[in-house]
Design an enzyme around this catalytic site. Sequence first.
Site, PDB file in Angstrom:
ATOM      1  N   ARG A  33       0.852  -1.209   0.000  1.00 38.40           N
ATOM      2  CA  ARG A  33       0.000   0.000   0.000  1.00 38.40           C
ATOM      3  C   ARG A  33       0.877   1.245   0.000  1.00 38.40           C
ATOM      4  O   ARG A  33       0.606   2.199  -0.710  1.00 38.40           O
ATOM      5  CB  ARG A  33      -0.930  -0.008   1.210  1.00 38.40           C
ATOM      6  CG  ARG A  33      -2.228  -0.748   1.026  1.00 38.40           C
ATOM      7  CD  ARG A  33      -2.053  -2.210   0.667  1.00 38.40           C
ATOM      8  NE  ARG A  33      -3.296  -2.922   0.541  1.00 38.40           N
ATOM      9  CZ  ARG A  33      -3.821  -3.686   1.510  1.00 38.40           C
ATOM     10  NH1 ARG A  33      -3.181  -3.859   2.648  1.00 38.40           N
ATOM     11  NH2 ARG A  33      -4.963  -4.292   1.307  1.00 38.40           N
ATOM     12  N   ASP A  55       0.093  -6.810  -3.072  1.00 36.53           N
ATOM     13  CA  ASP A  55      -1.322  -6.524  -2.806  1.00 36.53           C
ATOM     14  C   ASP A  55      -1.875  -5.786  -4.020  1.00 36.53           C
ATOM     15  O   ASP A  55      -1.154  -5.605  -5.014  1.00 36.53           O
ATOM     16  CB  ASP A  55      -1.495  -5.722  -1.505  1.00 36.53           C
ATOM     17  CG  ASP A  55      -2.757  -6.142  -0.757  1.00 36.53           C
ATOM     18  OD1 ASP A  55      -3.846  -6.039  -1.369  1.00 36.53           O
ATOM     19  OD2 ASP A  55      -2.667  -6.587   0.395  1.00 36.53           O
ATOM     20  N   HIS A 101      -6.766  -9.927  -3.694  1.00 35.54           N
ATOM     21  CA  HIS A 101      -5.793  -8.827  -3.560  1.00 35.54           C
ATOM     22  C   HIS A 101      -4.826  -8.826  -4.740  1.00 35.54           C
ATOM     23  O   HIS A 101      -3.626  -8.580  -4.582  1.00 35.54           O
ATOM     24  CB  HIS A 101      -5.022  -8.939  -2.237  1.00 35.54           C
ATOM     25  CG  HIS A 101      -5.871  -8.609  -1.045  1.00 35.54           C
ATOM     26  ND1 HIS A 101      -6.051  -7.324  -0.598  1.00 35.54           N
ATOM     27  CD2 HIS A 101      -6.611  -9.391  -0.225  1.00 35.54           C
ATOM     28  CE1 HIS A 101      -6.863  -7.335   0.463  1.00 35.54           C
ATOM     29  NE2 HIS A 101      -7.217  -8.575   0.696  1.00 35.54           N
ATOM     30  N   ASP A 152      -6.630 -14.081   2.005  1.00 29.84           N
ATOM     31  CA  ASP A 152      -7.689 -13.358   2.698  1.00 29.84           C
ATOM     32  C   ASP A 152      -8.622 -12.627   1.740  1.00 29.84           C
ATOM     33  O   ASP A 152      -8.255 -12.322   0.602  1.00 29.84           O
ATOM     34  CB  ASP A 152      -7.072 -12.329   3.664  1.00 29.84           C
ATOM     35  CG  ASP A 152      -6.135 -11.371   2.942  1.00 29.84           C
ATOM     36  OD1 ASP A 152      -5.390 -11.819   2.051  1.00 29.84           O
ATOM     37  OD2 ASP A 152      -6.147 -10.166   3.266  1.00 29.84           O
ATOM     38  N   GLU A 153      -9.800 -12.367   2.239  1.00 26.31           N
ATOM     39  CA  GLU A 153     -10.746 -11.411   1.647  1.00 26.31           C
ATOM     40  C   GLU A 153     -11.004 -11.629   0.165  1.00 26.31           C
ATOM     41  O   GLU A 153     -11.104 -10.673  -0.596  1.00 26.31           O
ATOM     42  CB  GLU A 153     -10.246  -9.968   1.878  1.00 26.31           C
ATOM     43  CG  GLU A 153     -10.192  -9.610   3.339  1.00 26.31           C
ATOM     44  CD  GLU A 153      -9.734  -8.173   3.586  1.00 26.31           C
ATOM     45  OE1 GLU A 153     -10.362  -7.498   4.398  1.00 26.31           O
ATOM     46  OE2 GLU A 153      -8.735  -7.742   2.973  1.00 26.31           O
ATOM     47  N   TRP A 187      -6.919 -13.716  12.172  1.00 26.14           N
ATOM     48  CA  TRP A 187      -7.042 -12.247  12.158  1.00 26.14           C
ATOM     49  C   TRP A 187      -8.457 -11.752  12.314  1.00 26.14           C
ATOM     50  O   TRP A 187      -8.686 -10.594  12.640  1.00 26.14           O
ATOM     51  CB  TRP A 187      -6.458 -11.662  10.865  1.00 26.14           C
ATOM     52  CG  TRP A 187      -7.283 -11.868   9.614  1.00 26.14           C
ATOM     53  CD1 TRP A 187      -7.324 -12.990   8.844  1.00 26.14           C
ATOM     54  CD2 TRP A 187      -8.151 -10.922   8.980  1.00 26.14           C
ATOM     55  NE1 TRP A 187      -8.158 -12.811   7.766  1.00 26.14           N
ATOM     56  CE2 TRP A 187      -8.684 -11.547   7.826  1.00 26.14           C
ATOM     57  CE3 TRP A 187      -8.539  -9.612   9.266  1.00 26.14           C
ATOM     58  CZ2 TRP A 187      -9.594 -10.908   6.962  1.00 26.14           C
ATOM     59  CZ3 TRP A 187      -9.433  -8.981   8.407  1.00 26.14           C
ATOM     60  CH2 TRP A 187      -9.951  -9.630   7.275  1.00 26.14           C
ATOM     61  N   TRP A 241      -0.557  -2.638   8.543  1.00 26.07           N
ATOM     62  CA  TRP A 241      -1.098  -2.401   7.202  1.00 26.07           C
ATOM     63  C   TRP A 241      -0.806  -0.951   6.860  1.00 26.07           C
ATOM     64  O   TRP A 241      -0.917  -0.066   7.716  1.00 26.07           O
ATOM     65  CB  TRP A 241      -2.603  -2.701   7.172  1.00 26.07           C
ATOM     66  CG  TRP A 241      -2.880  -4.133   7.505  1.00 26.07           C
ATOM     67  CD1 TRP A 241      -3.383  -4.621   8.679  1.00 26.07           C
ATOM     68  CD2 TRP A 241      -2.641  -5.271   6.668  1.00 26.07           C
ATOM     69  NE1 TRP A 241      -3.474  -5.993   8.613  1.00 26.07           N
ATOM     70  CE2 TRP A 241      -3.029  -6.414   7.404  1.00 26.07           C
ATOM     71  CE3 TRP A 241      -2.129  -5.442   5.379  1.00 26.07           C
ATOM     72  CZ2 TRP A 241      -2.922  -7.712   6.887  1.00 26.07           C
ATOM     73  CZ3 TRP A 241      -2.030  -6.730   4.864  1.00 26.07           C
ATOM     74  CH2 TRP A 241      -2.422  -7.832   5.608  1.00 26.07           C
ATOM     75  N   GLU A 276      -2.038   1.346   4.464  1.00 24.89           N
ATOM     76  CA  GLU A 276      -2.873   2.255   3.678  1.00 24.89           C
ATOM     77  C   GLU A 276      -2.620   3.711   4.043  1.00 24.89           C
ATOM     78  O   GLU A 276      -2.642   4.586   3.183  1.00 24.89           O
ATOM     79  CB  GLU A 276      -4.366   1.951   3.902  1.00 24.89           C
ATOM     80  CG  GLU A 276      -4.880   0.723   3.166  1.00 24.89           C
ATOM     81  CD  GLU A 276      -4.731  -0.553   3.965  1.00 24.89           C
ATOM     82  OE1 GLU A 276      -3.965  -0.555   4.965  1.00 24.89           O
ATOM     83  OE2 GLU A 276      -5.357  -1.565   3.605  1.00 24.89           O
TER      84      GLU A 276
HETATM   85  C1  ACM Z   1      -6.341  -8.985   6.486  1.00 19.00           C
HETATM   86  O1  ACM Z   1      -6.381  -8.085   7.340  1.00 19.00           O
HETATM   87  N1  ACM Z   1      -7.001  -8.838   5.354  1.00 19.00           N
HETATM   88  C2  ACM Z   1      -5.581 -10.191   6.683  1.00 19.00           C
END
Ligand code: ACM
Length: 679
Positions: A172, A201, A253, A317-318, A384, A451, A453
Amino acid sequence: MKKIILLIIINLTGVLGFAQEPLTAKYDLMPWPKEIKENKGKFVIDSSLTISITSIKSERVDHAATQFLRRLTNRTGVFLNEGFPLENKKGDIQIQFDAVSKLDIKNNESYTLIVDPSAIKITAKTDVGASRALATLLQLIDNNTTEYFIPGVSITDEPRFVWRGLMIDVSRHFQPIAVLKRNLDAMASMKMNVFHWHLTDDQGIRIESKMYPKLTEQASDGLFYTHEQIKDIVAYADKLGIRVIPEIDVPGHASAFLTAYPELGSKDGYDYQIERFSGVFNPTFNPTIDATYTFLENLFAEITPLFPDEYFHIGGDENEGKHWDESKAIQKFKKKHKLNTNHDLQTYFNVKLEKILNEQGKKLMGWDEIMTPDMPTTAVIHSWRGENEGLAKGGTLIEAAKQGYQTVLSNGFYIDRMQSVVDHYTIEPIGDVKLTEAERERILGGEATMWSELVTPLTIDSRIWPRTAAIAERFWSPKEINNVENMRKRLEVVSFQLEELGLTHIKNRAVILRSMTNNQNITSLLNLSNLCEPLKIYARNLDGIEYKTYSPFNLFADACVADASDALKFNKVASEFVQGGDNKAVIGFFTTWSNDYKSFIQLEKNPKITPLEPLYKNLALVSGLLSEALQTKKISRENLKTIQNTMILLREPVADVELVIVGALNDLTAYCESNYLKK
Ligand code: ACM
């Protein structure tokens, strides 16, 4: 007789460690060691101090001992005669260990450290253990008016968990090598041993690929690490006893990956672009085509030799599977292979990746989405999700361990949420859950997650530190070490010592404020920043669309930090006052803020600081009126109304920060109303 009994009790408490609470008040060690006892006397530091290593050659200990001397000499101002460890001679600080570690989850990091007036003895099973002892020793340095010394103590120490990590997301916002190195130094000083490197990502691929050059040509904006730089970081970390776990986040991602190689995406004809916003996006690898696996197998084969550690993180993830749902071919594939849900399809993908990684000698690790019924227990689950409350009872950590997976905890340790250190420190990873020995062994430890961002190289240190030092303690120290007030006292000392390692978490706040004011006097802004905290839990950058990756991050909110220091002090004295204490300290704060506002309005304004003016004005107004009420023990109905109306305004976030003394100001207002209002 009574005296003898008392002496026996004192002695026993020392031996059994019951006396640890008082010692935490006396020494500023972090993470707190497993056992500490006091010895008579102290070791005085002077120019004759020497250090010797009477064991096999270890670059780690040579490095740690030399660094120790540099830091000691800088801390004390003592001009040492010997700037390096002695060869073939006994020094005052004697280091002895049995073996050079292979860094893995079985590594022994225990040590003993005995400080007497005549010598300091460090013994450890491994060179990493010896290095951990030197980190402790540096924290023990103390002084009186004429000399520096190390107090007489005996410490026996070892970690509670084998995995004590920090994840840094370099996608990020890219973080240069120097940023990573200073953070590795800080990690080692807090006895942390895993650097989890989130390398890919939606916003960029940060690792060079010679096999797939379009990844850096088209998906990195020119911001990536070469293989040589990766090797340099891995070697640097190794010297500090820190393992490096790379993360290549797939299948979701994947915006940046698919910008370079759109043919591997799930949606035909989609215009893949490097993502500039934050959030969860749809671009996802196509798990139904061989080309995806060929690509990842080749990429992993190129990358894995750079990372000697056994563990390899595939993210996972996600992935909401929107593009999978929208693809007829993928739906057909799911039917044919009896994969009922997107979770089943992702498990199919994960299992194939695990086979690829196993063949390359690696163990697959992934975020907890990978924990599906068909996922083999050879995978490692990185927990997480879920709320912090009831974590130990319902969290994926315990569930994973019970199901037979090795597991690592990050739920509750998301430092990018900008919460108080207390919110992280008070999380007990296991709690009272009954586990078998095997289940407990599978809980490896935890990681703080940075993270990125909303962080740049300018601000990242102040988002990681000092809170991560308290998290490091949670994973190293016995769980009984959990007194919040005492942790805060030790953390304050440790925080400023971290600056010795080159961290910028304190000084860069002033750098930002100087830039905001065009180098005018920043005192009034600094004092305001010590009452404000950046909006928490992703309320800053709501829905990920306020900031792009290239937006400014040298704003007032970036100069503010969690646990705003003056707010903590003010909230404490305000609370003591309403409970019957005296009003001096509270009035002192009010006077400062009224004066600060006067300085603030003298500043030449610009679009960056002008929006803070109403906030400061309202704070000064409330401060003046409350101060008058406290001093005269009277308040008029009119003044009370003015305060109450102004408090409504002070509650509102301004410039992505919140004033975190509002609760205390409300309590003081209510106190004045109850006690000083003429009836
Ligand atoms: C995450 O926070 N997406 C692992």
